[in-house]
Scaffold this motif. Structure first.
Motif, PDB file in Angstrom:
ATOM      1  N   PHE A   1      11.988  -2.615  -2.423  1.00  0.00           N
ATOM      2  CA  PHE A   1      10.743  -1.978  -2.862  1.00  0.00           C
ATOM      3  C   PHE A   1      11.024  -0.637  -3.541  1.00  0.00           C
ATOM      4  N   PRO A   2      11.595  -0.653  -4.737  1.00  0.00           N
ATOM      5  CA  PRO A   2      11.944   0.603  -5.411  1.00  0.00           C
ATOM      6  C   PRO A   2      10.733   1.436  -5.833  1.00  0.00           C
ATOM      7  N   ALA A   3       9.530   0.895  -5.724  1.00  0.00           N
ATOM      8  CA  ALA A   3       8.325   1.660  -6.057  1.00  0.00           C
ATOM      9  C   ALA A   3       7.760   2.389  -4.844  1.00  0.00           C
ATOM     10  N   ILE A   4       8.459   2.312  -3.724  1.00  0.00           N
ATOM     11  CA  ILE A   4       8.029   3.036  -2.517  1.00  0.00           C
ATOM     12  C   ILE A   4       8.903   4.276  -2.355  1.00  0.00           C
ATOM     13  N   PRO A   5       8.306   5.463  -2.226  1.00  0.00           N
ATOM     14  CA  PRO A   5       9.083   6.706  -2.170  1.00  0.00           C
ATOM     15  C   PRO A   5       9.790   6.915  -0.834  1.00  0.00           C
ATOM     16  N   TRP A   6      10.641   7.896  -0.829  1.00  0.00           N
ATOM     17  CA  TRP A   6      11.519   8.166   0.312  1.00  0.00           C
ATOM     18  C   TRP A   6      10.777   8.429   1.613  1.00  0.00           C
ATOM     19  N   THR A   7       9.617   9.065   1.550  1.00  0.00           N
ATOM     20  CA  THR A   7       8.889   9.414   2.771  1.00  0.00           C
ATOM     21  C   THR A   7       8.268   8.206   3.452  1.00  0.00           C
ATOM     22  N   ARG A   8       8.230   7.045   2.770  1.00  0.00           N
ATOM     23  CA  ARG A   8       7.551   5.881   3.332  1.00  0.00           C
ATOM     24  C   ARG A   8       8.498   4.703   3.575  1.00  0.00           C
ATOM     25  N   LEU A   9       9.787   4.918   3.390  1.00  0.00           N
ATOM     26  CA  LEU A   9      10.733   3.813   3.576  1.00  0.00           C
ATOM     27  C   LEU A   9      10.863   3.414   5.049  1.00  0.00           C
ATOM     28  N   HIS A  10      10.755   4.390   5.950  1.00  0.00           N
ATOM     29  CA  HIS A  10      10.802   4.039   7.369  1.00  0.00           C
ATOM     30  C   HIS A  10       9.603   3.180   7.750  1.00  0.00           C
TER      31      HIS A  10
ATOM     32  N   LYS B   1       0.820  -1.217   0.000  1.00  0.00           N
ATOM     33  CA  LYS B   1       0.000   0.000   0.000  1.00  0.00           C
ATOM     34  C   LYS B   1       0.853   1.266   0.000  1.00  0.00           C
ATOM     35  N   LEU B   2       2.125   1.118   0.331  1.00  0.00           N
ATOM     36  CA  LEU B   2       3.015   2.287   0.410  1.00  0.00           C
ATOM     37  C   LEU B   2       3.541   2.708  -0.953  1.00  0.00           C
ATOM     38  N   CYS B   3       3.336   1.917  -1.975  1.00  0.00           N
ATOM     39  CA  CYS B   3       3.842   2.232  -3.317  1.00  0.00           C
ATOM     40  C   CYS B   3       3.135   3.452  -3.889  1.00  0.00           C
ATOM     41  N   GLY B   4       3.843   4.179  -4.750  1.00  0.00           N
ATOM     42  CA  GLY B   4       3.238   5.305  -5.443  1.00  0.00           C
ATOM     43  C   GLY B   4       4.012   6.585  -5.237  1.00  0.00           C
ATOM     44  N   PRO B   5       3.748   7.612  -6.049  1.00  0.00           N
ATOM     45  CA  PRO B   5       4.516   8.859  -6.006  1.00  0.00           C
ATOM     46  C   PRO B   5       4.313   9.662  -4.725  1.00  0.00           C
ATOM     47  N   GLU B   6       5.308  10.498  -4.431  1.00  0.00           N
ATOM     48  CA  GLU B   6       5.279  11.379  -3.271  1.00  0.00           C
ATOM     49  C   GLU B   6       5.188  12.836  -3.754  1.00  0.00           C
ATOM     50  N   PRO B   7       4.053  13.517  -3.558  1.00  0.00           N
ATOM     51  CA  PRO B   7       3.886  14.904  -4.034  1.00  0.00           C
ATOM     52  C   PRO B   7       4.887  15.891  -3.438  1.00  0.00           C
ATOM     53  N   LEU B   8       5.403  15.614  -2.242  1.00  0.00           N
ATOM     54  CA  LEU B   8       6.333  16.530  -1.583  1.00  0.00           C
ATOM     55  C   LEU B   8       7.634  16.702  -2.355  1.00  0.00           C
ATOM     56  N   THR B   9       8.016  15.696  -3.124  1.00  0.00           N
ATOM     57  CA  THR B   9       9.313  15.708  -3.792  1.00  0.00           C
ATOM     58  C   THR B   9       9.507  16.936  -4.668  1.00  0.00           C
ATOM     59  N   LYS B  10       8.516  17.294  -5.459  1.00  0.00           N
ATOM     60  CA  LYS B  10       8.670  18.427  -6.389  1.00  0.00           C
ATOM     61  C   LYS B  10       8.898  19.738  -5.645  1.00  0.00           C
ATOM     62  N   TYR B  11       8.321  19.875  -4.453  1.00  0.00           N
ATOM     63  CA  TYR B  11       8.505  21.110  -3.684  1.00  0.00           C
ATOM     64  C   TYR B  11       9.904  21.177  -3.080  1.00  0.00           C
ATOM     65  N   VAL B  12      10.403  20.040  -2.605  1.00  0.00           N
ATOM     66  CA  VAL B  12      11.768  19.999  -2.084  1.00  0.00           C
ATOM     67  C   VAL B  12      12.762  20.326  -3.202  1.00  0.00           C
TER      68      VAL B  12
END
Length: 375
Positions: free
Chosen positions: A306-315, A63-74
Motif C-alpha cells: 500500500f504505497p499510498a498509505i503514509p508512514w504514520t498509518r502503516l502500523h 481509508k488510510l490512504c492519503g497525505p500526512e500533514p506531520l511530514t513537512k514539520y518533521v
C-alpha cells in the motif's frame, strides 16, 4: 507461509543473457534467484494483494490512504538541526573525533531520516499537490549536500512498479557487483560504501529524461552549498557530506537498505538446487524501535502492498490485516542484518530475486536505452 503474494516459487538459472551451456554447481550457488512469476506486490490494492481479506477490512485499510500533514514539520525540524550542527562545526577540524562523532551519531541519523523523508514524499504523501511534494523534497535534500531528490522519485517509483525486474529495478545489484563483491571482504566493502552504489547504479542501468524539476534541484542545492561555505566554512559543507556518507555506511539505520529485499531465509546451496525451485519471500519487514527515526520504513511489506498509505498509518495496516503479516519472515535487528549479510556465507549480493519480464518505467527513459528496458 500462507500469503502467496509474498512467497514466490523461483527458478535457479543463469541470467537470461548468459550462455546456454550448463552452469557448474558452484555457479548456481552464487547466482541470483531467477523467477518467471509476477512480483508479490502487484497493485496498491488490498483486493489484489489479499483477495481473501473480508470486505470490511479492505475498506478500513483503503481509508488510510492519503497525505500526512506531520511530514513537512518533521522535515523542517531535521533540516534545521543539520544546518545548526553544520554551522556549529564550522571551525572544528575535519580529522577530529568530535567532528566524526557528531557526524555519525547525529548527522548520519538526521540525513538517513531525510533520505526516507524524500522516499515518503516521492509517493506524494506530504501534500495533495504533486508540485508541493516536489518542492518539499528539494528542501529536504539540502542537508544531504548532493542534489538527488528529483532523480530518486522516478527510479524509486519504477522499483515499486518493477520489483525485481532485471534492467528496470535499480535497487537490484548488477551482475558486475555480484561477481566482484561475492566474498566477505566484498560484502563488507559494499556495506561500507553502499551509498555510492545506490547513487551510481541507476545511471549504469538506464537514464531518465531531465526535467525542470531536476534543474531546480541542482540549482537550489548548489546555491545552498555555496551559501553555507560563504557564511560558515568549507567544513560546514564537509559535515553534511560526511553525514550523508555515514548514513549509507556501517550505521544502524543503514541496515534497512539491505534488510528490505535481500533474501535472509536460510537457503543453503543444497536447498537452492533440488528441482531448480525454491520458495523465497522477496520483501522483509522490521517492527523494531528504529522505525521511529525512519518513517516506519521497516514496515516494508505493508509499504509495498500500500504505497499510498503514509508512514504514520502503516502500523494500522498491520493491525487490520495482522493475519497476513504476522507469520511472514521479518528482521528483528537492522544491525544484525548488516552483520549477517557480511559474515553469513548463505547471504550476500546475489541473494535477490530477479525476473526477466514485467514491470514498467515511471517517467520514461532516454531513447538510447529505451529499447533495452521497455517491459
Amino acid at each position: 507461509m500462507a500469503r502467496s503474494a509474498a512467497t514466490t516459487a523461483v527458478k535457479e538459472a543463469k541470467p537470461p543473457a548468459a550462455s546456454a551451456s550448463a552452469a557448474t554447481n558452484d555457479d548456481k550457488q552464487h547466482d541470483f534467484f531467477w523467477t518467471y512469476t509476477e512480483e508479490p506486490h502487484p497493485l496498491p490494492s488490498i483486493q489484489k494483494t489479499h483477495s481473501s481479506l473480508p470486505l470490511l477490512k479492505q475498506t478500513d485499510v483503503l481509508k488510510l490512504c492519503g497525505p500526512e500533514p506531520l511530514t513537512k514539520y518533521v522535515v523542517a525540524g531535521v533540516v534545521g538541526l543539520q544546518v545548526f550542527l553544520a554551522y556549529a562545526l564550522q571551525s572544528t577540524p575535519f580529522w577530529s573525533w568530535k567532528f566524526w562523532a557528531v557526524a555519525y551519531v547525529f548527522g548520519a541519523t538526521a540525513n538517513q531520516n531525510l533520505f526516507l523523508a524524500i522516499h515518503e514524499i516521492s509517493h506524494n504523501l506530504a501534500f495533495r499537490s504533486p508540485l508541493a511534494n516536489r518542492l518539499l523534497a528539494i528542501f529536504a535534500n539540502l542537508p544531504i549536500g548532493i542534489p538527488y531528490s528529483a532523480s530518486f522519485r522516478p527510479y524509486h517509483l519504477t522499483h515499486h512498479k518493477s520489483l525485481g525486474v532485471d534492467g528496470l529495478d535499480t535497487d537490484l545489484p548488477t551482475a558486475l557487483e555480484a561477481f566482484v563483491l561475492d566474498s566477505i571482504f566484498g560484502k563488507a566493502f559494499f556495506c561500507t560504501f553502499q551509498i555510492f552504489f545506490y547513487a551510481i547504479r541507476p545511471m549504469a542501468v538506464y537514464r531518465i529524461p531531465l526535467t525542470w524539476v531536476h534543474l531546480l534541484n541542482v540549482v537550489v542545492q548548489l546555491s545552498f552549498d555555496a551559501l553555507l561555505v560563504h557564511l560558515a566554512s568549507p567544513n560546514a559543507l564537509l559535515y553534511l557530506l560526511l553525514s550523508s556518507f555515514l548514513a549509507g555506511s556501517l550505521h544502524p539505520l543503514a541496515g534497512h537498505f539491505i534488510a528490505e529485499h535481500y533474501v535472509y531465509e536460510t537457503v543453503t546451496p543444497t536447498q537452492r538446487d533440488p528441482d531448480n525451485k525454491v520458495p523465497v519471500p522477496e520483501t522483509f519487514s522490521y517492527y523494531g524501535p528504529l522505525n521511529v527515526l525512519t518513517y516506519n520504513v521497516g514496515l516494508h511489506n505493508e509499504h509495498h502492498d500500500f504505497p499510498a498509505i503514509p508512514w504514520t498509518r502503516l502500523h494500522a495496516v498491520y493491525d487490520i490485516a495482522r493475519e497476513f503479516y504476522e507469520d511472514l519472515p521479518r528482521h528483528e535487528s537492522w544491525v544484525y542484518a548488516i552483520w549477517r549479510f557480511i559474515w553469513d556465507e548463505n547471504v550476500g549480493i546475489t541473494c535477490r530475486v530477479k525476473r526477466k519480464n514485467g514491470g514498467r518505467i515511471v517517467g520514461g527513459a532516454v531513447k538510447w536505452k529505451q529499447s533495452e528496458v521497455e517491459a
